[in-house]
Motif scaffolding. Structure first.
Motif, short mmCIF file in Angstrom:
data_model
loop_
_atom_site.label_atom_id
_atom_site.label_comp_id
_atom_site.label_asym_id
_atom_site.label_seq_id
_atom_site.Cartn_x
_atom_site.Cartn_y
_atom_site.Cartn_z
N CYS A 47 37.84 35.53 67.88
CA CYS A 47 39.25 35.11 67.92
C CYS A 47 39.89 35.12 66.54
O CYS A 47 41.10 35.33 66.42
CB CYS A 47 39.36 33.73 68.55
N THR A 48 39.10 34.88 65.50
CA THR A 48 39.66 34.90 64.15
C THR A 48 40.08 36.32 63.80
O THR A 48 41.20 36.55 63.31
CB THR A 48 38.63 34.37 63.13
N TYR A 49 39.21 37.29 64.11
CA TYR A 49 39.55 38.69 63.84
C TYR A 49 40.74 39.15 64.69
O TYR A 49 41.70 39.74 64.18
CB TYR A 49 38.36 39.61 64.14
N SER A 50 40.69 38.85 65.98
CA SER A 50 41.73 39.39 66.87
C SER A 50 43.10 38.74 66.64
O SER A 50 44.12 39.44 66.64
CB SER A 50 41.31 39.25 68.34
N HIS A 51 43.12 37.43 66.41
CA HIS A 51 44.42 36.79 66.22
C HIS A 51 44.97 36.95 64.80
O HIS A 51 46.17 36.87 64.59
CB HIS A 51 44.38 35.33 66.67
N THR A 52 44.08 37.19 63.82
CA THR A 52 44.59 37.49 62.48
C THR A 52 45.27 38.87 62.56
O THR A 52 46.36 39.07 62.02
CB THR A 52 43.45 37.51 61.45
N ALA A 53 44.65 39.78 63.29
CA ALA A 53 45.25 41.11 63.48
C ALA A 53 46.57 40.97 64.25
O ALA A 53 47.57 41.61 63.92
CB ALA A 53 44.29 42.02 64.24
N GLY A 54 46.57 40.10 65.27
CA GLY A 54 47.78 39.90 66.06
C GLY A 54 48.92 39.31 65.24
O GLY A 54 50.08 39.71 65.38
N ALA A 55 48.57 38.37 64.36
CA ALA A 55 49.60 37.73 63.53
C ALA A 55 50.16 38.75 62.52
O ALA A 55 51.36 38.80 62.27
CB ALA A 55 49.02 36.53 62.80
N ARG A 56 49.26 39.58 61.97
CA ARG A 56 49.74 40.61 61.03
C ARG A 56 50.68 41.58 61.73
O ARG A 56 51.72 41.99 61.19
CB ARG A 56 48.55 41.36 60.43
N ALA A 57 50.34 41.93 62.96
CA ALA A 57 51.19 42.87 63.71
C ALA A 57 52.58 42.27 63.94
O ALA A 57 53.55 42.99 64.12
CB ALA A 57 50.53 43.21 65.04
N LYS A 58 52.65 40.94 63.93
CA LYS A 58 53.95 40.26 64.14
C LYS A 58 54.62 39.91 62.82
O LYS A 58 55.64 39.22 62.81
CB LYS A 58 53.73 39.00 64.98
N GLY A 59 54.03 40.32 61.69
CA GLY A 59 54.69 40.10 60.41
C GLY A 59 54.04 39.13 59.43
O GLY A 59 54.60 38.87 58.36
N MET A 60 52.87 38.61 59.74
CA MET A 60 52.21 37.70 58.80
C MET A 60 51.77 38.46 57.55
O MET A 60 51.09 39.47 57.63
CB MET A 60 50.99 37.02 59.44
#
Lengths: 132, 132, 132, 132, 132, 132
Positions: free
Chosen positions: C83-96
């Motif tokens: 979940c750390t890998y997938s949601h960090t990627a998800g947050a970056r895709a949204k602009g983090m």
């Protein structure tokens, strides 16, 4: 208050009384704490936990005070109210000062913080830390 | 492998190099571990964590070896792979024997067990454990 | 590697394919991640989790990026690698940005630290924090 | 009630008063919360934690409200009663509505759920989530 | 006492009352527990959680009593006071005896202990445990 | 890979071999898992843990399969990779189907979710859940 009734010595079976007697004799006290009165609802667990506590917390390569401070650090990490109160009292009885408690919690809370930084950044383990 | 790039000294800013230099000087080593190379992605955190580690893990009312063993116990409790490897190595460098590691983990795992027995039975805290 | 086989679209039942199709359509991607291929071993859970993720992570009183950063903070706290890998990627895709990730982990790790200081000292809750 | 006495301003050392004064000035309040009165038993920790909170929770790439909501999500995940009450109050003071709190807890609890599904099935991390 | 007001049926919206009615009808009771009165502050979460509980805890490949005992084991592991009380009561209502509760907590606490021994020694997973 | 060397039977002391022999005889296998080879670095822990596992996981008021499923639920909650793999394999050997595993994880993950909703809203325990 607890999800089970606390079993007092007067109401305990011979099996439970034998463990309560050993706890009181070993610790030189005249009653047992609520933790043991709750475990008495499952005598096999009461006996097993007491035997383990007696063996693991005894003097060894580490002295009893260091063991109690490790117990406090783990209990604070898990947020266990009962164990935090009982083992902080146990560590003080073995000589832990307020300054030492302050350092135990400073180290334990720092570890909880860096554990999350390492897990959040998913830092790869350095090769030199692994045994061949 | 990590979610961020590890920043090597050669690619680091002056601000990051200053912290890396202090880590190497303080620890008398010629490179820093991956943990610090990952934190270098956020210089403010790198500096803050290093200053805190340097202060909290220094000799005080508790000696550095006891502090490292508490760090190992907390890291094992949280299941942090990186911190378990790095602080077990750190404790060994300060004199922890295999027997001592065995006792650290015996105490930490026992605490994790009794924490859940106390929480599962919701044992009420004994009055004598509370301070007036 | 996982304790269950990952179910690929080609081998999936109509029930599973329907969820995979909705995931791909909603996210505008042409395949689903391993998480969904693993959940496909229990179709009821696959459908329930996807419906919940779709509803909870949608824009609301909080924007999707804030929600993804909260997800990263919780996953790092629990030490969940996937979940750390997938949601960090998800947050970056949204602009983090990296700076924002640095602050998310600085706050999450500070909270993990103070949570243990509050639990270790068993600090009583201030009256003004409780609602009448 | 706590395992240490709460240190009031009137009984505090000059070192502790200096931190209490800075907390009251920075937050524009005329007293400090129990958390700080407990930390005052170990002045070095009191100072270090306050300096870290002041720096980490300040406006940055993330605004203070988002930081407080991340703090609430982590505190609820760890089951820290004190921090949940104090940071929920802090987030409300910064503008968090009941609807926003509902979403913070919906995301945090969903993350806690999927963290265990990913860990229970031991889902392998998708290659695209790893940085080259 | 809670960080939100508990919403009573008399003060609930039609949307919330519909869920409360379904809970009372399904469970054959004439009121709902505090958990649901708290969730009523965020109707979407109230509905989603109730639908999930109703589906997941229903008879399936596992009977409801086994499911309730797993719930107790997880809640004790996480130190959740509310869920430990409510699901221990729920398991008893489904037939859990004190002897069974004793075994649930003996297994859960043993697992918490060996989880830390495996994590502290970082034991490599045996090949036969991994699926090809 | 582990922080200690795995001790093979050929290199084990008589004390360790006696435990390994009992594990192999009791489980009708011709070798022991890595977990036991790691614990062999601290013989007292090896013996104590094996005796406890043998007693706690034996048939009782709960059958061994239910106990293994509770073990899986707790191990997934704690994110213990080793224990999740080994006890999922153990539960399957005792008859757990994929459908049953799906339900174990659905219940465990739901419990992890509602534990945080109860802790985040700090829901007061209903009086009827407390024993007089």
């Amino acid at each position: 208050m607890s999800v089970v009734s606390l079993i007092e010595y007067a109401d305990a079976s011979a099996e439970v009384r034998a463990v309560f007697d050993d706890i009181m004799t070993t610790r030189k006290v005249d009653s047992v704490n609520n933790f043991w009165k709750a475990l008495a609802n499952h005598p096999a667990t009461l006996r097993q936990v007491w035997e383990e506590v007696k063996a693991v917390m005894a003097p060894g390569a580490l002295d009893p005070l260091v063991k109690e401070m490790i117990y406090v650090a783990v209990s604070a990490t898990n947020g266990c109210e009962y164990c935090t109160y009982s083992h902080t009292a146990g560590a003080r009885a073995k000589g832990m000062t307020e300054e030492m408690l302050g350092e135990v919690l400073a180290v334990a809370s720092l570890a909880n913080k860096t554990n999350r930084l390492a897990n959040g950044y998913r830092v790869p383990v350095d090769e030199q830390f692994r045994r061949s």
